[in-house]
Design a protein around this motif. Structure first.
Motif, mmCIF file in Angstrom:
data_model
loop_
_atom_site.group_PDB
_atom_site.id
_atom_site.type_symbol
_atom_site.label_atom_id
_atom_site.label_comp_id
_atom_site.label_asym_id
_atom_site.label_seq_id
_atom_site.Cartn_x
_atom_site.Cartn_y
_atom_site.Cartn_z
ATOM 1 N N SER B 146 -2.523 -51.046 -33.010
ATOM 2 C CA SER B 146 -1.449 -51.666 -33.801
ATOM 3 C C SER B 146 -0.197 -50.794 -33.761
ATOM 4 O O SER B 146 0.921 -51.311 -33.671
ATOM 5 C CB SER B 146 -1.910 -51.971 -35.228
ATOM 6 O OG SER B 146 -1.753 -50.870 -36.073
ATOM 7 N N TRP B 159 1.444 -60.234 -37.297
ATOM 8 C CA TRP B 159 0.448 -60.556 -36.266
ATOM 9 C C TRP B 159 -0.566 -59.430 -36.118
ATOM 10 O O TRP B 159 -1.758 -59.667 -35.930
ATOM 11 C CB TRP B 159 1.115 -60.799 -34.913
ATOM 12 C CG TRP B 159 1.929 -62.047 -34.857
ATOM 13 C CD1 TRP B 159 3.278 -62.143 -34.620
ATOM 14 C CD2 TRP B 159 1.468 -63.389 -35.028
ATOM 15 N NE1 TRP B 159 3.676 -63.455 -34.653
ATOM 16 C CE2 TRP B 159 2.587 -64.246 -34.897
ATOM 17 C CE3 TRP B 159 0.204 -63.947 -35.297
ATOM 18 C CZ2 TRP B 159 2.491 -65.620 -35.017
ATOM 19 C CZ3 TRP B 159 0.116 -65.320 -35.415
ATOM 20 C CH2 TRP B 159 1.245 -66.145 -35.275
ATOM 21 N N LEU B 160 -0.071 -58.203 -36.196
ATOM 22 C CA LEU B 160 -0.957 -57.053 -36.001
ATOM 23 C C LEU B 160 -1.940 -56.930 -37.165
ATOM 24 O O LEU B 160 -3.124 -56.644 -36.968
ATOM 25 C CB LEU B 160 -0.121 -55.783 -35.845
ATOM 26 C CG LEU B 160 0.862 -55.876 -34.664
ATOM 27 C CD1 LEU B 160 1.837 -54.716 -34.659
ATOM 28 C CD2 LEU B 160 0.091 -55.929 -33.354
ATOM 29 N N ALA B 163 -4.498 -59.659 -36.706
ATOM 30 C CA ALA B 163 -5.447 -59.335 -35.641
ATOM 31 C C ALA B 163 -6.481 -58.328 -36.137
ATOM 32 O O ALA B 163 -7.689 -58.473 -35.879
ATOM 33 C CB ALA B 163 -4.697 -58.785 -34.427
ATOM 34 N N LEU B 167 -10.520 -59.065 -36.361
ATOM 35 C CA LEU B 167 -11.527 -58.228 -35.706
ATOM 36 C C LEU B 167 -12.559 -57.740 -36.728
ATOM 37 O O LEU B 167 -13.763 -57.711 -36.454
ATOM 38 C CB LEU B 167 -10.876 -57.029 -35.022
ATOM 39 C CG LEU B 167 -10.073 -57.334 -33.746
ATOM 40 C CD1 LEU B 167 -9.310 -56.101 -33.287
ATOM 41 C CD2 LEU B 167 -11.020 -57.815 -32.653
#
Lengths: 177, 174
Positions: B146, B159-160, B163, B167
């Protein structure tokens, strides 16, 4: 341009506060300089410099200073509450959800990932603002001392600041002209 | 419990005045004090920090969440107000003076000096947070990815965060 009143200040800062994911400042600049033309680009930069100079969150200080310039204490209060009302409500809502569902394994696992990514974002920010110091060894030394005192030695912040702020200013490059 | 709100006010008012260069600069000190008061442990603080990053607005909302966790809605409001008012009042008082010293040489020099300290403080904040969230190899990889994606690909932070959460939810970081 007619100077914005308290209502316009509240509305302007409310919109940038609610839309500002991962940094409010760029949005605030666009709203203030380009869309509503409350300040010129150089006036914006100068007022931002004051807010970076003062302790505390920069954009919060900026709302106070801009509100004061146009509408005195009422302007400050309007801009500040506009900036914070929405995000504070949203984050408390997130806190409520986290408390209710945080014990579910899938949520707990998601949070491990979210927190790891959030650490990376702070790391990237730190490296970004550190980059310009590369050409100033004395400033790098001051930054390194602040880093070591807090991250490695875990010293309390206040004494660290009392020593390093004067050191930082004394070793800062003299400006030309 | 009766002393909680004044304690919150005291802690965050002090942090407000020590926040040279913004809210991130005081994160390690905030974590230290919050843990020392017995309000939560370092992992819980990191989780609240992450939650605050997922909300819009200024990057100081971890303050609101800590206050809320410790003292409910009243705690949230007290901590938030205590964190913004001291610095805000100082800024208000300085706003008029600032114009007058626009061209003073000491102004840019003091700013450069403050910046050097701020860089060290924010780097320290990053390392303290990373140490808390680095539980195993996969979580370290998420942190590095990230940071790299923000620095080099200029992806949007949201978005990071999404994500990373995805995960984790998929069970890949356990």
């Amino acid at each position: 341009m007619t100077p914005p009143g308290a209502r316009a200040l509240f509305a302007g800062f409310f919109s940038v506060g609610m839309l500002g994911f991962g940094g409010v400042l760029p949005l605030a600049r666009r709203m203030i300089v380009e869309e509503r033309r409350w300040l010129s680009a150089s006036e914006f930069t100068d007022l931002l410099a004051l807010c970076q100079f003062m302790p505390g969150p920069n954009i919060v200080n900026f709302s106070v200073a801009l509100g004061a310039r146009f509408a005195g204490p009422a302007g400050s209060a309007a801009a500040l509450s506009g900036l914070l009302a929405g995000p504070v409500a949203v984050v408390i809502g997130l806190g409520v959800l986290y408390t209710r569902f945080g014990a579910l394994p899938v949520v707990a696992h998601a949070f491990v990932g979210l927190a790891s990514a959030a650490s990376g974002l702070v790391l990237a920010t730190a490296l970004n603002i550190a980059a310009p110091l590369r050409t100033r060894p004395k400033s790098m030394l001051v930054a390194g001392a602040a880093f070591a005192a807090l991250a490695l030695l875990r010293l309390p912040l206040l004494p660290v600041l009392l020593v390093l702020l004067p050191a930082g200013v004394l070793t800062a490059p003299r400006t030309r002209g | 419990m009766s002393g909680t709100l004044p304690a919150l006010a005291g802690v965050f008012a002090g942090l407000s005045l020590m926040g040279v260069g913004g809210a991130n600069a005081v994160l390690p000190e905030m974590q230290r004090q919050v843990v020392a008061h017995g309000w939560m442990d370092a992992e819980q603080f990191a989780a609240l920090f992450a939650l605050a990053q997922a909300a819009p607005g200024p990057n100081m909302l971890v303050v609101t969440l800590v206050g809320w966790r410790v003292g409910g809605i009243a705690g949230a409001l007290v901590a938030t107000a205590a964190f913004i008012l001291p610095a805000g009042l100082l800024t208000y008082a300085a706003a008029g003076l600032w114009q007058r010293f626009r061209d003073a040489g000491w102004r840019s020099r003091v700013q450069a000096g403050l910046t050097a300290v701020t860089v060290g403080l924010v780097l320290a904040a990053a390392v303290v947070l990373c140490r808390t969230t680095a539980q195993n190899v996969p979580t370290v990889l998420v942190t590095a990815a990230s940071a790299g994606a923000l620095l080099f690909l200029r992806l949007h932070p949201l978005w990071l965060l999404a994500a990373g959460a995805a995960l984790g939810a998929a069970g890949l970081l356990a």
